[in-house]
Design a protein around this motif. Structure first.
Motif, PDB file in Angstrom:
ATOM      1  N   LEU A   1      50.633  42.624  51.435  1.00  0.00           N
ATOM      2  CA  LEU A   1      51.472  41.678  52.162  1.00  0.00           C
ATOM      3  C   LEU A   1      51.349  40.260  51.632  1.00  0.00           C
ATOM      4  O   LEU A   1      52.342  39.560  51.463  1.00  0.00           O
ATOM      5  CB  LEU A   1      51.092  41.695  53.648  1.00  0.00           C
ATOM      6  CG  LEU A   1      51.768  40.658  54.538  1.00  0.00           C
ATOM      7  CD1 LEU A   1      53.259  40.968  54.644  1.00  0.00           C
ATOM      8  CD2 LEU A   1      51.129  40.638  55.912  1.00  0.00           C
ATOM      9  N   GLN A   2      50.122  39.834  51.352  1.00  0.00           N
ATOM     10  CA  GLN A   2      49.862  38.422  51.066  1.00  0.00           C
ATOM     11  C   GLN A   2      49.008  38.295  49.808  1.00  0.00           C
ATOM     12  O   GLN A   2      47.991  38.978  49.671  1.00  0.00           O
ATOM     13  CB  GLN A   2      49.120  37.817  52.256  1.00  0.00           C
ATOM     14  CG  GLN A   2      48.771  36.370  52.125  1.00  0.00           C
ATOM     15  CD  GLN A   2      48.032  35.871  53.365  1.00  0.00           C
ATOM     16  OE1 GLN A   2      47.340  36.618  54.043  1.00  0.00           O
ATOM     17  NE2 GLN A   2      48.186  34.594  53.652  1.00  0.00           N
ATOM     18  N   GLU A   3      49.425  37.417  48.898  1.00  0.00           N
ATOM     19  CA  GLU A   3      48.647  37.198  47.680  1.00  0.00           C
ATOM     20  C   GLU A   3      47.471  36.271  47.974  1.00  0.00           C
ATOM     21  O   GLU A   3      47.609  35.271  48.665  1.00  0.00           O
ATOM     22  CB  GLU A   3      49.516  36.609  46.566  1.00  0.00           C
ATOM     23  CG  GLU A   3      48.840  36.647  45.224  1.00  0.00           C
ATOM     24  CD  GLU A   3      49.792  36.412  44.060  1.00  0.00           C
ATOM     25  OE1 GLU A   3      49.424  35.610  43.174  1.00  0.00           O
ATOM     26  OE2 GLU A   3      50.871  37.020  44.028  1.00  0.00           O
ATOM     27  N   GLU A   4      46.308  36.650  47.437  1.00  0.00           N
ATOM     28  CA  GLU A   4      45.099  35.842  47.563  1.00  0.00           C
ATOM     29  C   GLU A   4      44.469  35.673  46.184  1.00  0.00           C
ATOM     30  O   GLU A   4      44.643  36.511  45.308  1.00  0.00           O
ATOM     31  CB  GLU A   4      44.074  36.510  48.481  1.00  0.00           C
ATOM     32  CG  GLU A   4      44.484  36.576  49.928  1.00  0.00           C
ATOM     33  CD  GLU A   4      43.401  37.199  50.781  1.00  0.00           C
ATOM     34  OE1 GLU A   4      42.667  36.444  51.432  1.00  0.00           O
ATOM     35  OE2 GLU A   4      43.287  38.438  50.775  1.00  0.00           O
ATOM     36  N   PHE A   5      43.723  34.594  46.028  1.00  0.00           N
ATOM     37  CA  PHE A   5      43.024  34.309  44.772  1.00  0.00           C
ATOM     38  C   PHE A   5      41.567  34.028  45.125  1.00  0.00           C
ATOM     39  O   PHE A   5      41.288  33.194  45.977  1.00  0.00           O
ATOM     40  CB  PHE A   5      43.648  33.092  44.086  1.00  0.00           C
ATOM     41  CG  PHE A   5      43.278  32.942  42.637  1.00  0.00           C
ATOM     42  CD1 PHE A   5      44.165  33.298  41.643  1.00  0.00           C
ATOM     43  CD2 PHE A   5      42.032  32.435  42.262  1.00  0.00           C
ATOM     44  CE1 PHE A   5      43.831  33.161  40.300  1.00  0.00           C
ATOM     45  CE2 PHE A   5      41.689  32.300  40.935  1.00  0.00           C
ATOM     46  CZ  PHE A   5      42.597  32.657  39.945  1.00  0.00           C
ATOM     47  N   LYS A   6      40.660  34.747  44.500  1.00  0.00           N
ATOM     48  CA  LYS A   6      39.227  34.572  44.749  1.00  0.00           C
ATOM     49  C   LYS A   6      38.501  34.434  43.422  1.00  0.00           C
ATOM     50  O   LYS A   6      39.065  34.715  42.362  1.00  0.00           O
ATOM     51  CB  LYS A   6      38.659  35.784  45.509  1.00  0.00           C
ATOM     52  CG  LYS A   6      39.282  36.007  46.871  1.00  0.00           C
ATOM     53  CD  LYS A   6      38.728  37.253  47.542  1.00  0.00           C
ATOM     54  CE  LYS A   6      39.486  37.593  48.784  1.00  0.00           C
ATOM     55  NZ  LYS A   6      38.899  37.118  50.010  1.00  0.00           N
ATOM     56  N   MET A   7      37.257  34.030  43.507  1.00  0.00           N
ATOM     57  CA  MET A   7      36.439  33.951  42.300  1.00  0.00           C
ATOM     58  C   MET A   7      35.024  34.393  42.608  1.00  0.00           C
ATOM     59  O   MET A   7      34.547  34.252  43.733  1.00  0.00           O
ATOM     60  CB  MET A   7      36.443  32.536  41.718  1.00  0.00           C
ATOM     61  CG  MET A   7      35.800  31.494  42.611  1.00  0.00           C
ATOM     62  SD  MET A   7      36.002  29.810  42.046  1.00  0.00           S
ATOM     63  CE  MET A   7      34.745  29.704  40.816  1.00  0.00           C
ATOM     64  N   MET A   8      34.391  34.946  41.596  1.00  0.00           N
ATOM     65  CA  MET A   8      32.999  35.359  41.677  1.00  0.00           C
ATOM     66  C   MET A   8      32.209  34.391  40.810  1.00  0.00           C
ATOM     67  O   MET A   8      32.587  34.123  39.661  1.00  0.00           O
ATOM     68  CB  MET A   8      32.856  36.789  41.150  1.00  0.00           C
ATOM     69  CG  MET A   8      31.461  37.357  41.227  1.00  0.00           C
ATOM     70  SD  MET A   8      31.405  39.054  40.548  1.00  0.00           S
ATOM     71  CE  MET A   8      32.375  39.947  41.768  1.00  0.00           C
ATOM     72  N   LEU A   9      31.122  33.881  41.362  1.00  0.00           N
ATOM     73  CA  LEU A   9      30.269  32.943  40.637  1.00  0.00           C
ATOM     74  C   LEU A   9      29.043  33.701  40.139  1.00  0.00           C
ATOM     75  O   LEU A   9      28.424  34.444  40.913  1.00  0.00           O
ATOM     76  CB  LEU A   9      29.857  31.807  41.567  1.00  0.00           C
ATOM     77  CG  LEU A   9      31.056  31.054  42.151  1.00  0.00           C
ATOM     78  CD1 LEU A   9      30.871  30.823  43.620  1.00  0.00           C
ATOM     79  CD2 LEU A   9      31.280  29.785  41.410  1.00  0.00           C
ATOM     80  N   LEU A  10      28.701  33.503  38.870  1.00  0.00           N
ATOM     81  CA  LEU A  10      27.604  34.236  38.255  1.00  0.00           C
ATOM     82  C   LEU A  10      26.592  33.294  37.629  1.00  0.00           C
ATOM     83  O   LEU A  10      26.948  32.221  37.128  1.00  0.00           O
ATOM     84  CB  LEU A  10      28.142  35.166  37.155  1.00  0.00           C
ATOM     85  CG  LEU A  10      29.210  36.160  37.602  1.00  0.00           C
ATOM     86  CD1 LEU A  10      29.911  36.754  36.394  1.00  0.00           C
ATOM     87  CD2 LEU A  10      28.603  37.243  38.450  1.00  0.00           C
ATOM     88  N   ASN A  11      25.322  33.725  37.632  1.00  0.00           N
ATOM     89  CA  ASN A  11      24.296  32.946  36.940  1.00  0.00           C
ATOM     90  C   ASN A  11      24.249  33.368  35.467  1.00  0.00           C
ATOM     91  O   ASN A  11      25.072  34.174  35.014  1.00  0.00           O
ATOM     92  CB  ASN A  11      22.939  33.068  37.640  1.00  0.00           C
ATOM     93  CG  ASN A  11      22.316  34.447  37.539  1.00  0.00           C
ATOM     94  OD1 ASN A  11      22.716  35.309  36.739  1.00  0.00           O
ATOM     95  ND2 ASN A  11      21.305  34.685  38.364  1.00  0.00           N
TER      96      ASN A  11
END
Length: 155
Positions: free
Chosen positions: A52-62
């Motif tokens: 239904l809805q577009e989302e944008f996420k990010m994963m942070l890594l060491n």
């Protein structure tokens, strides 16, 4: 005698950065493939709105590709969402991330990267290079499958 206007010109806020992890390093998952990243992202996705809805996420890594955290960059409409580079890199810098993995969904179910997706990925990769933050992948997910820019040689 200074006027009130002159005095306010010289008042500034002090900026402080802090970062506290609530997860021990030994308990953080390590990312070795796009499949690892996709599996973790799915745990943080609302399946009720993926179509239904577009989302944008990010994963942070060491530095060792262990997950520091997941950040929701934006939520949009059916046809798009805004991925603000300042917000993305501001979050990565605050968490002292060495790498990031980007993800967004296509409510349409299409796994094809749009021209806008490709341009944004290049822009973020270039920005990351300047900041010494690697953009390791950009993943497009649907309710059934995923597409990895890194796996397809587009990164």
């Amino acid at each position: 005698m200074e006027s009130t206007n002159e005095k306010t010109l010289f008042e500034v806020s002090e900026i402080q950065l802090s970062y506290k992890s609530k997860v021990k390093s030994s308990l953080r998952p390590k990312i070795s493939s796009s499949r690892d990243a996709e599996n973790i992202f799915r745990q943080y996705w609302n399946d009720d709105v993926i179509e239904l809805q577009e989302e944008f996420k990010m994963m942070l890594l060491n530095r060792y590709n262990k997950v520091i955290g997941i950040f929701t960059v934006s939520q949009g409409g059916i046809a798009g969402t805004v991925a603000d580079p300042k917000l993305i890199f501001g979050c990565a810098l605050k968490a002292a991330a060495s790498g990031i993995i980007l993800v967004h969904n296509h409510p349409s179910g299409s796994l094809r990267a749009s021209d806008a997706d490709i341009k944004l990925t290049k822009k973020l990769k270039d920005g990351g290079n300047l900041l010494d933050i690697q953009v390791l992948d950009h993943i497009i997910i649907t309710s059934e499958a995923y597409f990895s820019f890194a796996d397809e040689g587009l990164l």
